[in-house]
Design a protein around this motif. Structure first.
Motif, PDB file in Angstrom:
ATOM      1  N   LEU A 313       0.846  -1.196   0.000  1.00  0.00           N
ATOM      2  CA  LEU A 313       0.000   0.000   0.000  1.00  0.00           C
ATOM      3  C   LEU A 313       0.882   1.247   0.000  1.00  0.00           C
ATOM      4  CD1 LEU A 313      -2.829  -1.037   2.510  1.00  0.00           C
ATOM      5  CD2 LEU A 313      -2.929  -0.951   0.018  1.00  0.00           C
ATOM      6  N   VAL A 314       1.874   1.268   0.873  1.00  0.00           N
ATOM      7  CA  VAL A 314       2.810   2.397   0.886  1.00  0.00           C
ATOM      8  C   VAL A 314       4.016   2.027   1.757  1.00  0.00           C
ATOM      9  CG1 VAL A 314       1.882   3.611   2.928  1.00  0.00           C
ATOM     10  CG2 VAL A 314       2.945   4.924   1.077  1.00  0.00           C
ATOM     11  N   SER A 315       5.155   2.658   1.464  1.00  0.00           N
ATOM     12  CA  SER A 315       6.315   2.601   2.353  1.00  0.00           C
ATOM     13  C   SER A 315       6.518   3.963   2.987  1.00  0.00           C
ATOM     14  CB  SER A 315       7.586   2.227   1.585  1.00  0.00           C
ATOM     15  OG  SER A 315       7.730   0.833   1.505  1.00  0.00           O
ATOM     16  N   GLU A 316       7.093   3.961   4.189  1.00  0.00           N
ATOM     17  CA  GLU A 316       7.448   5.204   4.861  1.00  0.00           C
ATOM     18  C   GLU A 316       8.893   5.097   5.336  1.00  0.00           C
ATOM     19  OE1 GLU A 316       5.103   6.229   8.319  1.00  0.00           O
ATOM     20  OE2 GLU A 316       6.075   8.185   8.533  1.00  0.00           O
ATOM     21  N   LEU A 317       9.671   6.125   5.063  1.00  0.00           N
ATOM     22  CA  LEU A 317      11.069   6.181   5.506  1.00  0.00           C
ATOM     23  C   LEU A 317      11.167   7.206   6.620  1.00  0.00           C
ATOM     24  CD1 LEU A 317      12.670   6.421   1.940  1.00  0.00           C
ATOM     25  CD2 LEU A 317      12.022   4.358   3.205  1.00  0.00           C
ATOM     26  N   ARG A 318      11.794   6.826   7.728  1.00  0.00           N
ATOM     27  CA  ARG A 318      12.004   7.746   8.850  1.00  0.00           C
ATOM     28  C   ARG A 318      13.400   7.513   9.421  1.00  0.00           C
ATOM     29  NH1 ARG A 318       6.549   6.610  12.266  1.00  0.00           N
ATOM     30  NH2 ARG A 318       6.813   4.564  11.336  1.00  0.00           N
ATOM     31  N   THR A 319      13.801   8.332  10.361  1.00  0.00           N
ATOM     32  CA  THR A 319      15.106   8.164  10.994  1.00  0.00           C
ATOM     33  C   THR A 319      14.926   8.095  12.504  1.00  0.00           C
ATOM     34  OG1 THR A 319      15.396  10.571  10.957  1.00  0.00           O
ATOM     35  CG2 THR A 319      16.425   9.314   9.179  1.00  0.00           C
ATOM     36  N   VAL A 320      15.846   7.386  13.158  1.00  0.00           N
ATOM     37  CA  VAL A 320      15.821   7.237  14.615  1.00  0.00           C
ATOM     38  C   VAL A 320      17.250   7.407  15.122  1.00  0.00           C
ATOM     39  CG1 VAL A 320      15.088   5.791  16.551  1.00  0.00           C
ATOM     40  CG2 VAL A 320      13.978   5.498  14.324  1.00  0.00           C
ATOM     41  N   ALA A 321      17.406   8.277  16.132  1.00  0.00           N
ATOM     42  CA  ALA A 321      18.748   8.516  16.678  1.00  0.00           C
ATOM     43  C   ALA A 321      19.190   7.358  17.570  1.00  0.00           C
ATOM     44  CB  ALA A 321      18.746   9.822  17.467  1.00  0.00           C
ATOM     45  N   ALA A 322      20.493   7.212  17.689  1.00  0.00           N
ATOM     46  CA  ALA A 322      21.086   6.111  18.456  1.00  0.00           C
ATOM     47  C   ALA A 322      20.686   6.185  19.927  1.00  0.00           C
ATOM     48  CB  ALA A 322      22.608   6.184  18.332  1.00  0.00           C
ATOM     49  N   ASP A 323      20.654   5.008  20.570  1.00  0.00           N
ATOM     50  CA  ASP A 323      20.400   4.942  22.019  1.00  0.00           C
ATOM     51  C   ASP A 323      21.279   3.849  22.612  1.00  0.00           C
ATOM     52  OD1 ASP A 323      19.056   2.350  21.963  1.00  0.00           O
ATOM     53  OD2 ASP A 323      17.376   3.378  21.021  1.00  0.00           O
ATOM     54  N   GLU A 324      21.048   3.551  23.911  1.00  0.00           N
ATOM     55  CA  GLU A 324      21.896   2.584  24.613  1.00  0.00           C
ATOM     56  C   GLU A 324      21.101   1.374  25.100  1.00  0.00           C
ATOM     57  OE1 GLU A 324      25.171   2.544  24.995  1.00  0.00           O
ATOM     58  OE2 GLU A 324      25.416   4.414  23.874  1.00  0.00           O
ATOM     59  N   LEU A 325      19.910   1.160  24.524  1.00  0.00           N
ATOM     60  CA  LEU A 325      19.051   0.055  24.979  1.00  0.00           C
ATOM     61  C   LEU A 325      19.392  -1.205  24.188  1.00  0.00           C
ATOM     62  CD1 LEU A 325      15.773   2.160  25.282  1.00  0.00           C
ATOM     63  CD2 LEU A 325      17.513   1.677  27.034  1.00  0.00           C
ATOM     64  N   TRP A 326      19.659  -2.286  24.902  1.00  0.00           N
ATOM     65  CA  TRP A 326      20.297  -3.455  24.287  1.00  0.00           C
ATOM     66  C   TRP A 326      19.534  -4.066  23.114  1.00  0.00           C
ATOM     67  CZ3 TRP A 326      21.637  -6.186  29.591  1.00  0.00           C
ATOM     68  CH2 TRP A 326      22.668  -5.477  30.196  1.00  0.00           C
ATOM     69  N   LEU A 327      18.202  -4.071  23.176  1.00  0.00           N
ATOM     70  CA  LEU A 327      17.445  -4.656  22.067  1.00  0.00           C
ATOM     71  C   LEU A 327      16.971  -3.611  21.066  1.00  0.00           C
ATOM     72  CD1 LEU A 327      15.161  -7.477  23.497  1.00  0.00           C
ATOM     73  CD2 LEU A 327      17.492  -7.612  22.600  1.00  0.00           C
ATOM     74  N   SER A 328      17.431  -2.384  21.210  1.00  0.00           N
ATOM     75  CA  SER A 328      16.928  -1.340  20.319  1.00  0.00           C
ATOM     76  C   SER A 328      17.480  -1.507  18.910  1.00  0.00           C
ATOM     77  CB  SER A 328      17.340   0.035  20.849  1.00  0.00           C
ATOM     78  OG  SER A 328      16.978   1.024  19.916  1.00  0.00           O
ATOM     79  N   PRO A 329      16.613  -1.347  17.908  1.00  0.00           N
ATOM     80  CA  PRO A 329      17.123  -1.310  16.527  1.00  0.00           C
ATOM     81  C   PRO A 329      18.112  -0.175  16.321  1.00  0.00           C
ATOM     82  CG  PRO A 329      14.751  -1.645  16.551  1.00  0.00           C
ATOM     83  CD  PRO A 329      15.143  -1.299  17.974  1.00  0.00           C
ATOM     84  N   ALA A 330      18.105   0.808  17.220  1.00  0.00           N
ATOM     85  CA  ALA A 330      19.025   1.952  17.109  1.00  0.00           C
ATOM     86  C   ALA A 330      20.133   1.873  18.167  1.00  0.00           C
ATOM     87  CB  ALA A 330      18.252   3.261  17.245  1.00  0.00           C
ATOM     88  N   TYR A 331      20.385   0.657  18.712  1.00  0.00           N
ATOM     89  CA  TYR A 331      21.443   0.537  19.729  1.00  0.00           C
ATOM     90  C   TYR A 331      22.788   1.001  19.153  1.00  0.00           C
ATOM     91  CZ  TYR A 331      24.758  -1.503  23.031  1.00  0.00           C
ATOM     92  OH  TYR A 331      25.789  -1.669  23.931  1.00  0.00           O
ATOM     93  N   GLN A 332      23.290   2.079  19.703  1.00  0.00           N
ATOM     94  CA  GLN A 332      24.599   2.655  19.364  1.00  0.00           C
ATOM     95  C   GLN A 332      24.776   2.942  17.864  1.00  0.00           C
ATOM     96  OE1 GLN A 332      27.678   0.333  21.324  1.00  0.00           O
ATOM     97  NE2 GLN A 332      27.229   1.370  23.256  1.00  0.00           N
ATOM     98  N   ARG A 333      23.662   3.250  17.174  1.00  0.00           N
ATOM     99  CA  ARG A 333      23.780   3.649  15.771  1.00  0.00           C
ATOM    100  C   ARG A 333      22.533   4.451  15.367  1.00  0.00           C
ATOM    101  NH1 ARG A 333      22.398  -1.956  12.435  1.00  0.00           N
ATOM    102  NH2 ARG A 333      20.195  -1.904  12.921  1.00  0.00           N
ATOM    103  N   ASP A 334      22.744   5.543  14.638  1.00  0.00           N
ATOM    104  CA  ASP A 334      21.616   6.238  14.023  1.00  0.00           C
ATOM    105  C   ASP A 334      21.114   5.362  12.875  1.00  0.00           C
ATOM    106  OD1 ASP A 334      22.134   8.402  15.686  1.00  0.00           O
ATOM    107  OD2 ASP A 334      23.376   9.428  14.195  1.00  0.00           O
ATOM    108  N   VAL A 335      19.788   5.266  12.738  1.00  0.00           N
ATOM    109  CA  VAL A 335      19.263   4.363  11.709  1.00  0.00           C
ATOM    110  C   VAL A 335      18.241   5.056  10.816  1.00  0.00           C
ATOM    111  CG1 VAL A 335      19.602   2.209  12.999  1.00  0.00           C
ATOM    112  CG2 VAL A 335      17.469   3.496  13.292  1.00  0.00           C
TER     113      VAL A 335
END
Ligand code: FAD
Length: 414
Positions: A313-335
């Motif tokens: 139906l649609v794609s959406e692109l967004r950004t997430v800043a890095a964090d320090e949470l072990w299971l985070s998709p953004a653990y220690q990296r901007d994504v």
């Protein structure tokens, strides 16, 4: 104790396997449930698209527990089943705000932060990154207050329910702010992927909607603190009117106001609290890759778009800043977050996901915990630098494995 049928997830793509949902009326009744059950998961607002919140044992909902929202200085503490739609106006009335919100406010604070739910913004972490403490009831009915000084904090603040029942969440707040948003067509794909930092860093929160081919479906939706996000017009963007299309979703009077300033919580979500968000008849998937790989990863997905476009139906692109949470998709990296809203066709979606996951495999991809994915557990675990620490902590707080379910066993090897 009251019970009700467990039903299905919000879009109906997953029917819960548990026989019933128990509705404890207070924390003592919740403790009784936890101490007597072999397997428990919490059912919150059910806006997930897989079996992350399911169990063959007992489902429990906090919907009959007393709700409390306390604001003290720069912290907000919510107890019970509280949604962002309920919390945000209370914060605003006290002159406080959250740093960000997801595309909809209908979701629960505990469920959203347990799964790393996010909005957008180069400098905005996901909603879990605002967690400062959680109260978690374990399978012995004991409540642990886990704050940032606690050895388990980086696991429990985004714990996918593996630590127990979160009965309270404390969030970081900031002074209230005003946001103006506008959606634009006409920005060339090459300009979006050519310099993603410029596009996604242009405003507090920027989303790009695309169907990976037809430029008429590409939309830049920007949300700024400092007046209308006019910078999009320097890239050729033309403001769209009220009749907004998100790819093949034609939104019908359910989006938040564009073109005028308003309090943060009335502009940061795409969808209004009093309306059905998105399409409703859908499945969602989302993958995260390092911002540094954004251009190559987007090219890899676009190259295989013919393999999945019939389902999209649609794609959406967004950004997430890095964090320090072990299971985070953004653990220690901007994504960069690469999202897909699919037709509500489970078999069709499950058939196309491996193509996308193969295309993104070279980019250290991690999946959204609450959305549909088919990545094998080994591949997921290989992308999680702190999986062993998470597993060790989860086993210590839940030695009987009461809060483990098929999803956690399959995906994290718990
Ligand atoms: C229309 C739509 C738009 C969306 N937009 C976004 C978006 O913008 N960004 C994004 O990242 N995601 C988005 N999502 C996905 C959604 O935000 C996440 O999947 C989130 O987990 C939903 O929270 P929930 O409470 O509704 O889910 P639930 O399925 O009820 O719970 C999610 C998980 O948390 C656990 N859990 C819930 N409450 C507790 C508790 N008290 N204690 C312990 N465990 C608990 C559950 O067991 C389950 O495993 C969207 C979903 C929909 C349907």
């Amino acid at each position: 104790m009251q019970t009700r049928p467990p039903g299905a997830t919000w879009s109906g793509n997953h029917r819960y396997r548990a026989a019933e949902t128990l509705l404890p009326g207070d924390l003592d009744e919740l403790a009784e449930v936890l101490t007597s059950a072999d397997a428990v998961r919490v059912q919150a607002t059910r806006h997930t698209f897989n079996d992350v919140g399911d169990t063959d044992g007992v489902l429990v909902s906090l919907e009959q527990l007393p709700v409390r929202i306390e604001i003290d200085g720069d912290r907000a503490r919510v107890e019970g089943l509280v949604t962002f739609a309920e919390l945000a106006p209370v914060l605003e009335a006290e002159g406080r705000a959250l740093h960000n919100l997801g595309s909809l406010p209908h979701i629960s604070v505990a469920g959203a932060t347990a799964t790393g739910t996010h909005g957008s913004g180069l400098r905005n972490g996901n909603l879990s990154s605002a967690v400062r403490a959680v109260d978690v009831m374990d399978a012995d009915g004991q409540t642990h207050h886990i704050d940032q000084t606690h050895e388990w904090f980086a696991a429990a603040a985004l714990g996918i329910g593996a630590f127990g029942v979160i009965t309270a969440v404390e969030l970081q707040t900031e002074p209230s702010y005003t946001v103006t948003q506008q959606a634009y067509t006409g920005v060339a794909w090459d300009d979006i992927v050519g310099d993603p930092e410029r596009v996604f860093g242009g405003s507090r929160s920027v989303s790009v909607f695309t169907t990976w081919g037809d430029p008429a479906h590409d939309l830049v939706w920007a949300k700024s603190d400092d007046g209308a996000p006019d910078w999009v017009e320097t890239l050729g963007g033309r403001p769209v009117g009220d009749d907004i299309h998100l790819g093949r979703i034609r939104t019908v009077d359910n989006t938040t106001p564009r073109g005028t300033p308003g309090p943060w919580h009335t502009r940061l979500p795409h969808f209004r609290a009093d309306a059905l968000p998105s399409d409703g008849d859908e499945i969602q998937s989302e993958y995260f890759v390092p911002m540094a790989s954004a251009r190559d990863a987007l090219a890899a997905v676009r190259a295989i778009a013919p393999a999945f476009s019939a389902q999209l139906l649609v794609s959406e692109l967004r950004t997430v800043a890095a964090d320090e949470l072990w299971l985070s998709p953004a653990y220690q990296r901007d994504v960069i977050a690469i999202h897909f809203t699919w037709r509500n066709d489970t078999d069709g979606v499950l058939a196309v996901l491996p193509h996308i996951e193969a295309a993104l495999a070279p980019f250290d991809v991690r999946p959204h915990w609450g959305k549909a994915f088919t990545m094998p557990g080994e591949a997921v675990r290989a992308s999680l630098a702190r999986i062993d620490d998470f597993t060790a902590a989860a086993h210590r707080v839940d030695p009987r494995g009461v809060f483990r379910n098929d999803f956690l066993r399959r995906t994290l090897g718990l």
